[in-house]
Motif scaffolding. Structure first.
Motif: not given
Lengths: 277, 300
Positions: A122, A209, A211-212, A215-216, B238, B257
């Motif tokens: 991330q 899966n 997701y992050f 999402l971005l 997160f 995060m």
């Protein structure tokens, strides 16, 4: 020969009872999603939980289809399928090269791959987002696919599998006058096929899966994946749990089925990927 | 003769280089373009005031700001609580499950692996929304069950209460973290050299001794790997937070995060967000380093 281990002791009974309770707790959320998706508002908001929907309804799914839930699903499938395909090609080639070719800086490149794997993914997402916007890929499905393909786990996994190819076979093929490409396709690919299978299923499930990242990178309803779509849905509908559970079921069931079908490959993928990290 | 040989060798080496890099090329392009380049950019921009309107070098001031920022300190504390609770819990628990089942039939151990992997496969978003429902103050299952069992007397607003919210997050994180460690431990325990175990039993070692003296050292590499991946995962918690609490109530569940996400995407403070990202990476590196040290000293 004593077999103390398999004897029925109070400890063993206790651990099986505990395992059983835990198994119930771990499977319950999925049960609650699926049953919840068929409940009407009355059953959803009942003060005492309705353990099983006695008069199941499909309105929740019908309402879900009014959102473009099917296109969310198709977007997700495209992302997972394309990422899977690209990773399988690039990682198989690179894994083979690292395992069997003695090119300059090979060890250095490999250790950079391994170190990058230990890095929190991330942390790079903000610059990645800027880069994707710069390339004009923001709000396209490629914005999720390319970074997924760049992640080095696949190379690492395929290197592990390629180590097992006997050098003598490669040597013999070379003496027989086969070119590099021919050797790769006819000799290497069949030998690392189980690895490719493991990598394919592993990539598919983790991309589904992720997701992050989704999402971005995806901000328009047209490009939502099923995960992002459901997340936005619960933002908006709040306590309409019937509808939200229908969405959750739609997001979860396909991937759970894929997992159950290919469970063996998947398990092999994560165990092989861990050896001597 | 000598001359031609070296020439041949050189030609051979050049060929190996060419072929090697040709095979590496597609993968390297993606890796350099979408991992290494953004990584470098994260480091560089962490020393700037990069935002929607500005882009200038500001030295270490983002880092200094982080340590004076009460919200960052709070999120750092929450992150450490999550890591320090969930990492040992996940490791010990998965070891216990794996040692309870690894000798069972193929069917049982497959079933266990599937069951404990299920929450991960189900997907963060689906799992989170169903837990959100179960934790709900009015319609949630948890309040009903706990009240029926007489554990609590009135409804608890699990996610809205600073005292319970973080523990709700840790609970869900736990259910989505132990699948992989269990799979890894089952395969590691099955690979322990049986002749060593037998030798130990013949010498009269009891159950615990066999485990700690013989099996534990052999599964150490797996333990180390599990510690590292669980640490990384816990630090990066997160989605759970974004979907359940948005860091609230009153920053009680804010993590580094989430804080990065908030500053970069809601406030467009990319430079500051990246600086926090670099701090997070450093923190993870430090944790991993100590885990390696610990594992090494334990092995000797």
């Amino acid at each position: 020969m004593q077999t103390t281990v398999q004897r029925i002791t109070p400890y063993r009974v206790l651990s099986y009872v505990m395992l059983f309770i835990l198994a119930v707790i771990f499977t319950f959320p999925l049960y609650w999603i699926v049953t919840g998706s068929f409940k009407d508002a009355q059953a959803i908001n009942a003060p005492a939980p309705v353990w099983f929907p006695t008069n199941p309804i499909t309105t929740n799914y019908a309402r879900l289809m009014e959102r473009p839930a099917i296109s969310w699903l198709l977007n997700t499938l495209f992302i997972c399928g394309m990422a899977m395909l690209l990773i399988c090609i690039t990682a198989t080639m690179a894994g083979y090269a690292i395992a069997k070719k003695r090119f300059a800086c090979r060890a250095l490149i490999f250790s950079i791959f391994v170190m990058a794997m230990a890095l929190p993914k991330q942390v790079i997402l903000i610059p990645l987002l800027k880069e994707i916007s710069f390339l004009g890929l923001h709000n396209t499905l490629w914005a999720v696919i390319f970074p997924t393909v760049g992640w080095p786990f696949g190379v690492f996994l395929m290197k592990q599998f390629s180590e097992n190819i006997p050098g003598s076979i490669l040597e013999a093929t070379r003496i027989d006058g086969a070119g590099e490409v021919q050797t790769f396709i006819q000799i290497v690919l069949p030998m690392v096929a189980p690895g490719i299978g493991a990598l394919a299923i592993f990539t598919f499930i983790s991309a589904w899966n992720d997701y992050f990242l989704q999402l971005l990178m995806l901000n328009t309803a047209r490009t939502y994946t099923i995960s992002v779509g459901i997340a936005k849905l619960q933002d908006e509908m709040f306590t309409d749990f019937g509808l939200i559970m229908a969405g959750a079921a739609l997001a979860a069931i396909p991937i759970v089925v894929v997992f159950l079908m290919f469970q063996r490959f998947f398990t092999r993928g994560i165990t092989m990927g861990a050896v001597k990290g | 003769m000598q001359y031609t040989l070296t020439q041949q060798a050189r030609q051979r080496r050049r060929r190996e280089n060419l072929v090697g890099y040709a095979f590496m090329l597609p993968s390297l392009l993606f890796f350099l373009g979408f991992v290494i380049f953004p990584m470098g950019m994260a480091l560089v921009t962490s020393f700037t005031d990069y935002s929607m309107t500005t882009f200038g070098f500001v030295g270490l001031s983002n880092y200094i700001r982080a340590f004076k920022d009460a919200v960052f300190i709070k999120s750092l504390g929450n992150t450490l609580v999550i890591v320090l609770v969930s990492v040992p819990l996940v490791t010990l628990f998965s070891l216990w499950v794996a040692s309870a089942v690894y000798k069972s039939s193929q069917f049982t151990s497959s079933l266990i692996r599937i069951i404990f992997y299920l929450p991960i496969v189900t997907g963060t978003v689906a799992v989170t929304v169903v837990w959100k429902w179960m934790f709900n103050n009015y319609y949630g299952l948890l309040n009903y069950v706990f009240k029926s069992l007489g554990i609590i007397s009135s409804n608890i607003n699990w996610l809205g209460n600073p005292a319970t919210a973080l523990w709700c997050i840790i609970t869900i994180l736990f259910t989505t973290s132990i699948g992989q460690p269990i799979v890894l431990y089952i395969s590691a325990l099955a690979n322990v050299d049986p002749s060593l175990v037998e030798a130990g039993e013949v010498d009269g070692a009891n159950h615990m001794q066999v485990f700690w003296k013989i099996k534990w050292p052999q599964i150490m590499p797996t333990t180390l790997y599990i510690l590292v991946i669980t640490t990384i995962n816990s630090f990066q918690c997160f989605a759970l937070i974004q979907l359940l609490t948005s860091g609230g109530p009153n920053n009680a569940t804010n993590t580094i995060m989430y804080n990065i996400y908030y500053h970069a995407y809601k406030l467009n403070e990319y430079g500051y967000g990246n600086a926090m990202g670099i701090l997070l990476a450093l923190l993870i590196a430090i944790f991993s380093f100590f885990q390696f040290r610990l594992a090494k000293s334990d092995n000797e």
